[in-house]
Design an enzyme around this catalytic site. Structure first.
Site, PDB file in Angstrom:
ATOM      1  CB  ALA A  91      -0.996   0.020   1.420  1.00 54.54           C
ATOM      2  CB  ALA A  92       3.047   2.381   2.516  1.00 57.13           C
ATOM      3  CB  ALA A 124      -7.120  -5.832  -0.912  1.00 60.70           C
ATOM      4  CB  CYS A 130      -8.367  -5.012   4.388  1.00 61.37           C
ATOM      5  SG  CYS A 130      -7.277  -3.608   5.114  1.00 61.37           S
ATOM      6  CG  ASP A 174       1.026  -1.431   7.538  1.00 64.29           C
ATOM      7  OD1 ASP A 174       0.976  -0.373   8.177  1.00 64.29           O
ATOM      8  OD2 ASP A 174       0.480  -2.575   7.668  1.00 64.29           O
ATOM      9  CE  LYS A 211     -29.726  -2.400  22.748  1.00 63.43           C
ATOM     10  NZ  LYS A 211     -29.802  -3.967  23.353  1.00 63.43           N
ATOM     11  CE1 TYR A 239     -36.068  10.649   9.766  1.00 67.49           C
ATOM     12  CE2 TYR A 239     -37.348  12.622   8.997  1.00 67.49           C
ATOM     13  CZ  TYR A 239     -37.930  10.987   9.409  1.00 67.49           C
ATOM     14  OH  TYR A 239     -38.821  10.247   9.150  1.00 67.49           O
TER      15      TYR A 239
END
Length: 440
Positions: free
Chosen positions: A10-11, A40, A42, A276, A354, A418
């Site tokens: 990535a970097a 990727a 992840c 990382d 909640k 909304y």
């Protein structure tokens, strides 16, 4: 200008493409010791679990892509073994031997490596880590060829919990073994909620439990209990890969990552680092932190590339914003947990609320929001969320507000979207602001 980049995930690739965007004449060479680049990471748990069916969706680009589109030369199977900063040379090892190269600017993007516990039996054929594409392929092949019926996961971070879902989806009996609590980094009250949810989903959960051995029978716990496991995943964290940097004299920070300034420069002239392998800092209190996340790796790579190309760009720190899915539950966090804030010296108030993510007649489901604020100023310091649809968008609002030094009462004045399919007239964020301000 000749730029050498060590690391092409990535970097490294982000840095390279940013340099090329701003400098059409620079020579850009990337050396990568593995076979796969710009993948990727992840997405690996979802490929193993057959949710991401295409290998190319996880590994979408190769060296040819970067050469054709960006005129960047990437050499896979090439490991940088030493760097001499005095004469700006490096030795690179490949299948044929060793070669020497030279640079004007150097970027170290060596990433992170998995933390392997000192565990008897960790080298067995059915024991895996998941850090790169080769690891992913090995796990995938093992499942397809050996057809295991049970899996034990040692560790309960993001990778461990995402793989728990994937293994369950494949029909395996799954056990999670955590040395402390589920999802370390989340406060205990919310961690217990996740633990209860996992048990409801049929996952065997062991917390505050030490793993001592892996043998023919399975995983042996500290009290002698044996967990049957045809497959074992060690998901015990990651640490910065700094061996090369340390050997060449680059300064290492207090968290174990490479120490860089806001422009990704190391203590050695013309040597930068990103991804990382670096130590970052908190956007809240500027303290050094180590949080290896794909989003941050891409960002720091772009910053390193910009500065090398002569465009001043500075890193603004991170909140450690993270989100993951486990079955149909979403867990997110940004900024400090209550525990982290107290350890960092803040006098805090924390509230848990909640609320439904949308009206009941539109299928609304609860979101649990725990917010932390500084007692004296009301400044938001962190948020943790557990829920279903809509956790991600609300988490990003909190991250933006914390970045801008927002206060609890600001949550009550945000003009949020909304309509019944998406929210309630007064969003859960509004109620968090009301409750937090009242306690303050």
């Amino acid at each position: 200008m000749r730029v050498i980049i060590i690391g092409a995930v990535a970097a490294g690739t982000s840095a390279a493409t940013e340099i090329r965007r701003n400098d059409k004449e620079a020579e850009i060479i990337i050396y990568e010791k593995d076979d796969y680049i710009s993948y990727a990471g992840c997405g690996m748990p979802y490929y193993i679990g057959n949710e991401a069916e295409s290998f190319s969706s996880v590994v979408p680009r190769d060296a040819g892509f970067f050469k054709e589109k960006h005129n960047i030369d990437i050499y896979t199977g090439h490991e940088a073994v030493s760097v001499n900063p005095e004469n700006k040379t490096l030795i690179v090892k490949n299948a044929s031997g060793e070669i020497m190269d030279r640079y004007d600017k150097l970027i170290i993007a060596t990433g992170a490596v998995s933390v392997k516990p000192d565990l008897k039996g960790a080298d067995r054929d059915n024991v895996f880590i998941l850090r790169n594409i080769n690891d992913m392929i090995q796990i995938k092949n093992f499942i397809e060829e050996k057809k295991p019926s049970s899996a034990a996961i040692v560790g309960s971070g993001f990778i461990g919990l995402e793989m728990c879902e994937s293994f369950k989806f494949l029909g395996l009996d799954v056990t999670i073994i955590a040395r402390s609590k589920i999802s370390k980094g989340i406060d205990n009250d919310l961690s217990l909620y996740i633990e209860k949810y996992l048990i409801e989903k049929g996952v065997n959960v062991y917390t505050n439990t030490k793993t001592v051995e892996i043998n023919d029978q399975g995983v042996v716990l500290g009290d002698g209990t044996i967990i049957k496991a045809d497959l074992v995943l060690l998901a015990t964290g990651a640490k910065a890969n700094v061996t090369l940097a340390k050997n060449m004299g680059v300064e290492i920070g207090s968290t174990g990552g490479i120490k860089v300034d806001k422009q990704m420069r190391t203590n050695i002239e013309d040597v930068y680092s990103c991804g990382d392998c670096i130590e970052m800092y908190s956007a809240i209190n500027r303290a050094p932190v180590y949080r290896p996340l794909g989003s941050t790796a891409n960002k720091t790579g772009t910053i390193a590339g910009s500065n090398i190309a002569g465009i001043k760009e500075e890193f603004a720190g991170i909140l450690g914003t993270a989100i993951y899915r486990v079955f149909d539950l979403t867990v997110g966090m940004t900024g400090f947990s209550e525990e982290e804030a107290i350890k960092s010296g803040y006098d805090v108030v924390a509230v848990t609320d909640k609320r439904a993510n949308k009206p009941e007649h539109m299928g609304g489901r609860p979101i649990i929001i725990k917010s932390v604020a500084e007692k004296e100023t009301g400044r938001l310091l962190g948020v943790q969320m557990i829920g279903y649809e809509g956790v991600d968008k609300r988490l990003d609002v909190f991250a933006a507000l914390i970045t801008l030094n927002g206060k609890a009462e600001d949550l009550m004045h945000l003009d949020l979207a909304y309509a019944p399919p998406y929210s309630t007239p007064r969003d859960p964020l509004y109620y968090t602001g009301v409750k937090l301000r009242a306690k303050l």
